[in-house]
Enzyme design. Structure first.
Site, PDB file in Angstrom:
ATOM      1  N   LYS A  87       0.863  -1.189   0.000  1.00 27.70           N
ATOM      2  CA  LYS A  87       0.000   0.000   0.000  1.00 27.70           C
ATOM      3  C   LYS A  87       0.897   1.236   0.000  1.00 27.70           C
ATOM      4  O   LYS A  87       1.728   1.423   0.907  1.00 27.70           O
ATOM      5  CB  LYS A  87      -0.886  -0.045   1.243  1.00 27.70           C
ATOM      6  CG  LYS A  87      -2.176   0.721   1.124  1.00 27.70           C
ATOM      7  CD  LYS A  87      -3.055   0.389   2.322  1.00 27.70           C
ATOM      8  CE  LYS A  87      -4.353   1.159   2.300  1.00 27.70           C
ATOM      9  NZ  LYS A  87      -5.105   0.979   3.540  1.00 27.70           N
TER      10      LYS A  87
HETATM   11  O1  G3P Z   1      -9.250   2.040   4.122  1.00 31.62           O
HETATM   12  C1  G3P Z   1      -9.169   3.375   4.512  1.00 31.62           C
HETATM   13  C2  G3P Z   1      -9.673   3.518   5.876  1.00 31.62           C
HETATM   14  O2  G3P Z   1      -8.876   2.833   6.788  1.00 31.62           O
HETATM   15  C3  G3P Z   1      -9.992   4.870   6.321  1.00 31.62           C
HETATM   16  O3  G3P Z   1     -11.183   4.733   6.956  1.00 31.62           O
HETATM   17  O4  G3P Z   1     -12.954   5.343   8.477  1.00 31.62           O
HETATM   18  O5  G3P Z   1     -10.578   6.080   8.933  1.00 31.62           O
HETATM   19  O6  G3P Z   1     -11.897   7.107   7.088  1.00 31.62           O
HETATM   20  P1  G3P Z   1     -11.687   5.886   7.922  1.00 31.62           P
END
Ligand code: G3P
Length: 217
Positions: A87
């Site tokens: 990633k």
């Molecule tokens: O895959 C991306 C993710 O980990 C971000 O999610 O909920 O932190 O915006 P969030």
């Protein structure tokens, strides 16, 4: 549509795997920290533990932001396990590194994508996955799902093979809307997948079936 779970929590990953519909896992440094996984060796071991639970792709994020550093870390991550996808953040050095990894046959997930332009660049560099963060766009009153639709249009126009991995999915409606638009993959919490199970008429119907069975037996 592939279902990935976005967590570094092994119990949640096992639970999702047991459901039988899990295609992979995504993680990031924040999710690792949330589970208390710190220190390079512990983090690398945790990635292997995740790979040993699931059958599909496991995204492991680099910390470096310079080309040489990203390449060094990415090669180390890719060597850990055949299920690892490296990633890489959507920055200039990241795009260069994605092209390098593509040429070497190392699979990549371009992360922190918030615009169609960024998604176009990721595809040009040959990323295996592109991760637009829909929830974080919604958080700032910008339509995250619209970004997925625009990327779908552009990728289809040119036949780019980069898979659209809708990330920062927060709830079940995000999953369904991404499916309608044609996202290749979604990654979110287990609750966003389990929400697909729920319907009150299913519960009422099952209750009645079981009650009627009991009457006759
Ligand atoms: O895959 C991306 C993710 O980990 C971000 O999610 O909920 O932190 O915006 P969030």
């Amino acid at each position: 549509m592939k279902f990935f779970i976005d967590t570094a929590n092994l119990d949640q990953i096992r639970e999702a795997q047991d459901l039988g519909v899990l295609d992979g896992v995504t993680t990031n440094p924040s999710l690792m920290a949330k589970e208390g996984i710190t220190g390079r060796n512990n983090i690398l071991k945790h990635y292997v533990d995740i790979c040993n639970i699931v059958d599909g792709d496991v995204s492991a994020e680099v910390i470096a932001t310079d080309f040489d550093g990203i390449v060094k870390e990415g090669e180390q991550l890719a060597d850990l396990h055949e299920q690892i996808v490296v990633k890489v953040p959507m920055i200039k050095e990241g795009i260069k590194a994605i092209k390098y990894f593509t040429d070497k046959g190392i699979r990549t997930n371009c992360t922190l994508v918030f615009s169609v332009g960024q998604a176009l660049l990721a595809a040009k560099a040959g990323a295996t996955y592109v991760s637009p963060f829909i929830g974080r766009l919604d958080d700032i009153s910008t339509d995250g799902l619209n970004l997925i639709a625009e990327i779908r249009l552009i990728y289809d126009n040119y036949g780019f093979e980069t898979e659209i991995l809708a990330a920062s999915v927060r709830h079940t409606m995000h999953v369904l809307e991404c499916a309608k638009i044609g996202a290749d993959v979604m990654t979110g919490p287990l609750s966003s997948i389990e929400g697909l199970l729920k319907h009150p008429l299913t519960d009422i119907g099952l209750e009645k079936f079981l009650a009627d069975y009991k009457k006759g037996n």
